[in-house]
Motif scaffolding. Sequence first.
Motif, PDB file in Angstrom:
ATOM      1  N   ALA C 121       0.694  -1.261  -0.003  1.00  9.48           N
ATOM      2  CA  ALA C 121      -0.196  -0.196  -0.118  1.00  9.48           C
ATOM      3  C   ALA C 121       0.902   1.361  -0.112  1.00  9.48           C
ATOM      4  CB  ALA C 121      -0.986  -0.141   1.257  1.00  9.48           C
ATOM      5  N   LEU C 122       2.193   1.139   0.616  1.00 12.23           N
ATOM      6  CA  LEU C 122       2.770   2.391   0.883  1.00 12.23           C
ATOM      7  C   LEU C 122       3.885   2.336  -0.331  1.00 12.23           C
ATOM      8  CD1 LEU C 122       2.809   2.783   4.696  1.00 12.23           C
ATOM      9  CD2 LEU C 122       1.295   3.673   2.975  1.00 12.23           C
ATOM     10  N   THR C 233      -4.400   1.717   1.818  1.00  8.34           N
ATOM     11  CA  THR C 233      -4.058   2.691   0.745  1.00  8.34           C
ATOM     12  C   THR C 233      -5.275   4.044   1.021  1.00  8.34           C
ATOM     13  OG1 THR C 233      -3.310   0.940  -0.611  1.00  8.34           O
ATOM     14  CG2 THR C 233      -3.955   3.106  -1.636  1.00  8.34           C
ATOM     15  N   GLU C 234      -6.303   3.493   1.291  1.00 11.49           N
ATOM     16  CA  GLU C 234      -7.328   4.369   1.531  1.00 11.49           C
ATOM     17  C   GLU C 234      -7.059   4.986   2.632  1.00 11.49           C
ATOM     18  OE1 GLU C 234     -11.302   2.074   1.823  1.00 11.49           O
ATOM     19  OE2 GLU C 234     -11.347   2.068  -0.130  1.00 11.49           O
ATOM     20  N   PHE C 236      -4.270   5.863   3.941  1.00 10.20           N
ATOM     21  CA  PHE C 236      -3.110   6.708   3.879  1.00 10.20           C
ATOM     22  C   PHE C 236      -3.563   7.977   3.124  1.00 10.20           C
ATOM     23  CE2 PHE C 236       0.732   8.317   1.774  1.00 10.20           C
ATOM     24  CZ  PHE C 236       1.665   8.401   2.913  1.00 10.20           C
ATOM     25  N   ASN C 237      -4.329   7.560   2.198  1.00 13.56           N
ATOM     26  CA  ASN C 237      -4.860   8.670   1.187  1.00 13.56           C
ATOM     27  C   ASN C 237      -5.887   9.671   1.944  1.00 13.56           C
ATOM     28  OD1 ASN C 237      -3.239   7.686  -0.619  1.00 13.56           O
ATOM     29  ND2 ASN C 237      -4.738   6.681  -1.917  1.00 13.56           N
ATOM     30  N   GLN C 239      -8.281  12.125   4.051  1.00 11.93           N
ATOM     31  CA  GLN C 239      -8.044  13.472   4.420  1.00 11.93           C
ATOM     32  C   GLN C 239      -7.284  13.525   5.708  1.00 11.93           C
ATOM     33  OE1 GLN C 239     -11.308  16.228   3.713  1.00 11.93           O
ATOM     34  NE2 GLN C 239     -12.540  14.307   2.669  1.00 11.93           N
ATOM     35  N   TYR C 240      -7.703  12.873   6.712  1.00  9.22           N
ATOM     36  CA  TYR C 240      -7.261  12.919   8.208  1.00  9.22           C
ATOM     37  C   TYR C 240      -5.744  12.562   8.101  1.00  9.22           C
ATOM     38  CZ  TYR C 240      -8.780   8.157   8.673  1.00  9.22           C
ATOM     39  OH  TYR C 240      -8.935   6.659   8.350  1.00  9.22           O
ATOM     40  N   THR C 242      -3.552  12.905   5.388  1.00  6.53           N
ATOM     41  CA  THR C 242      -3.054  13.946   5.064  1.00  6.53           C
ATOM     42  C   THR C 242      -3.058  15.138   5.789  1.00  6.53           C
ATOM     43  OG1 THR C 242      -3.850  13.203   2.684  1.00  6.53           O
ATOM     44  CG2 THR C 242      -2.842  15.161   2.669  1.00  6.53           C
TER      45      THR C 242
END
Lengths: 324, 323, 346
Positions: C121-122, C233-234, C236-237, C239-240, C242
Amino acid sequence: MVTETPDATPAGSTASGEILRVSDLTLHHLVEDRLVIDGAFMSVDSGEVLGVMGESGSGKSALLFGIIRLLLREVEQRSGRIAYRGEDLMAKSNRQMEQLRGLEMAMIVPGGKFSLNPVETAGSQIVDVLRSHFPDRSKKDLADEAIEILRIIGIPDPDIRFRAYPHELSGGMAQRILIAKAMACSPQLLLGDEFTVGLDVTIQAQVMDHFHALLRERNTSLILTTSDLGIAATYCDTIAVIRRGQIVEYAPVLDFFANPQHSYSRLLLSAAREARAQQKMDEARVDVERDTSQDRRFVHEDLPAPPDLYTLVAPGHLVRLEDE
Amino acid sequence: MTTTTWPAVRVRVPRLSASAIWAGMRRQKLLTIALGILAVMIFLAAVGPIIAPHDPESVLRETLLDEQGQPILNSQGDPRTQLVNLRAPSGTYWFGTDEKALDVFSRTISAPRVDLVIAIASTIIGLGAGSVIGLVAGYAAGRGRLVGSLAEVLTRFMDIIQAFPVFIVALALVAVIGSGQDKVIYVLSFLFTPIFFRYVRAETLLVRELTFVEAERAVGNPTRRIMFNHILPNSVTTATVQGSAVMGYAILLTAGLSFVGAGVAPPTPEWGAMIRSGVELMQSGQWWTSVFPGITLGLTVFSLAVIGESIRVRWRGSGLRGY
Amino acid sequence: MRKFLLRRFAFLIPQLFVVSFLAFLLIKLLPGDPVLIILGPLRTQEGVIRETKRLGLDKPFFVQYGRYVERTVQGDFGNSIVTKQPVIEELGRRVPATLWLITLGLVACVVIGIGVGYVAALAPPTGWGTWLNKSIIGYGFLAGALPDFWVGLILVFIFFATLGILPAPIGQLPGYIPSLLPDGPTNIDLLDTLIKGDFGQAGTAFRASIMPVVTLAIVYAPVVLKITAVTTTEVFNSQYVTGARAVGVRRRTITRYIMRNALLPIVTTSGVLYAFLLGGAVLVETVFSWGGFGQYTVDAVNALDFNVIQGMMLVAAVFTIVVYLLIDIIHYFVDPRIRVSTVGSS
């Protein structure tokens, strides 16, 4: 074509010094194979509020993420120099950037409660920011400071909110928490990414007024992306208009609203004014009625823009040459 | 003059690439391969036993000679029989022969008639039963006192059937009703009903609240007509989308049942039963009796999974959520 | 505050009732008269009547069910027709071996799944990251398509028949006759030999458990892997995350954010997999002659040993119900959104 502009060195101007200087920033999206940001430049002084205007997809957010160096993994930086207080950010390692974020510059993200970690309390998330930069201080100490920050941000009953989970907060309250997170370590430069979008108009005004006063008080700079003309006119000192990743116009706010030079800027203004007229919006926040008594003037004489692409139409007012 | 859109609310979620890869993988190429495999299997289900080079269910007739040039007969009494029966893959017996001197290739390509038919039939029956019961339960939920609570009981009942591990229930049911192709179809249909039931019930609950349903009711259409002509076609799609994946599951369950001797019994050609016949042989090194049916089975289920996934993606626009 | 947990526990009672009823009903539907199966071909008329009375089969249906529940609650599952032993004792001897196997299998799946899924994922969107993600997708489809028992057989062929580096698939302790082993406290040969201090036997038992566990890992790790890759993945992407990175939250804390949020779907999926493995283990046990619950089940089904079938249905269902209960409890403690709000909202 330039009509009257304010004096080059207005009375209220203070030479507080440049805090951020960006030149020739170009970001390339690898998957979509296009330039998200194309040769962007800017100069921000201490205490200045720079408004970046443009429609969605114009690259406003990418610009902020580029400055704070948090690029999406499929975006690469092609060129550009970002100097923060004269230090070259491009020369910094990831670790150094992590230290710098929060302490020197921080970003206020939009999205309210959706931008807060749903499984931890609002307070502990502020403590997380503080602890990232002051790992040696005691938990109790940091918690007290977090509550104090909540109070400063203008959150009623800060100790109750401290223990609240994001799903228990209203949109406006959650957005204030996000502001508190960004301001926790008192950074000198804030990047605000359309963070009042989605709030209702009264809440938005409350949040922005309080936030703006705080910025003035602390002499903190802000780069604010917005597609809201009212916000741009009310709170920004300088306006940059961005279209398809290119800055098309860069001007002091009064100058910009009085004399938009680029056809795209005029289009933006007229479309927005038309929309406002249609909605019969008669609030106090109409772009021309800005209370300028408190204003400091920021006029950038030496913007790092390529001279072959931009014309200087007035002091600190640059317009990109139009292709058509 | 062009008009500029000035959107008020815009959800800005940064999208990174791993998700893009997961969602936008090269399904087209994979899908083509999968459709090809499935087409071959359907073709084999139709004509497999006919085009098989040897009879899939009866032993080979020709005799082999031992070291002294004497014929070795296919008799149970002869200790050499098993060795003789087992022949490694060759030009004559492409996949070799098993311990009963049956041609593995002929049996492998005849098996789709058993496995694929079980899969298709049980999925269709399960889908049909699950849809009708799900439609009724969804439409009746929260209606009248009696009807509503009956629907509730039905839903709970389906939940609890799903609380039993699928394979254990399959085994127990086969014990009750007996084994064989038709029995396996009944058992699997029963097991798949709750799966489809859930989807259809959930969709029905949504669809029945839509205005057009209210409109139909307002103009006085009878309930049954509204349910079957208007709600069902709208609520059955999500369930149907699962069909391909369920079919693959059916093949795995059938093979599993046969593998423990509870599904389809030899000499009927069935992949699971064929793999079972090679269990001891795998330990002594004669790999072909188990390996070839396993690969064929795997390819079939693989293609069904890929097809199912791309249907799902096409339907929902995003994929690979969960398993 | 604890209302959710109380309600969740209260829900167990009707669940267990219905499960026991279904297990009972199923046996009632079995073809053939259990009395005739018990007594065998050499039976007398009086014998049949006596046995029918003794088993209470002359009573009405619901009376029989009532007696069945009563006996079951007291831990009396009846006797096996084949071995004449009490079913509860045989289950007690065999279930631990199966739980041991599927627990090891689950642990392997979770460790591999979370480890590789997290890295995938990363991973960067170019080069090895793309390659890794594509391989995982392909492998996931492939592993999901292969029968676990077949994969076990392939391992036997490679590591026992061809390379000869792992023991034959003949039980938990190859080379020892199960009946000669003393009954250990756990009924799991590897643990029992360790407790006894016989490290030679324990080594054999350990080597014998490699192939079955690896089989489960090969076939079922992609389930955990996929959900880990997708949710990480979800998250990591999200909003919180980021947002937290943009205000300078340190890496260690970001990792904690990702883990805690990705944990819930991973826990759910792993729990469902755990419950599924109990059924799946039947086949893998057969391949490796594991001598656990699975093989017992198969023998019972083939012999129509109804008390055993009933007992194993109950064990399987109770196991599933308990696993799902655990999932809900973990959710309760990890996800504040489930808990009843204690703080007034603005």
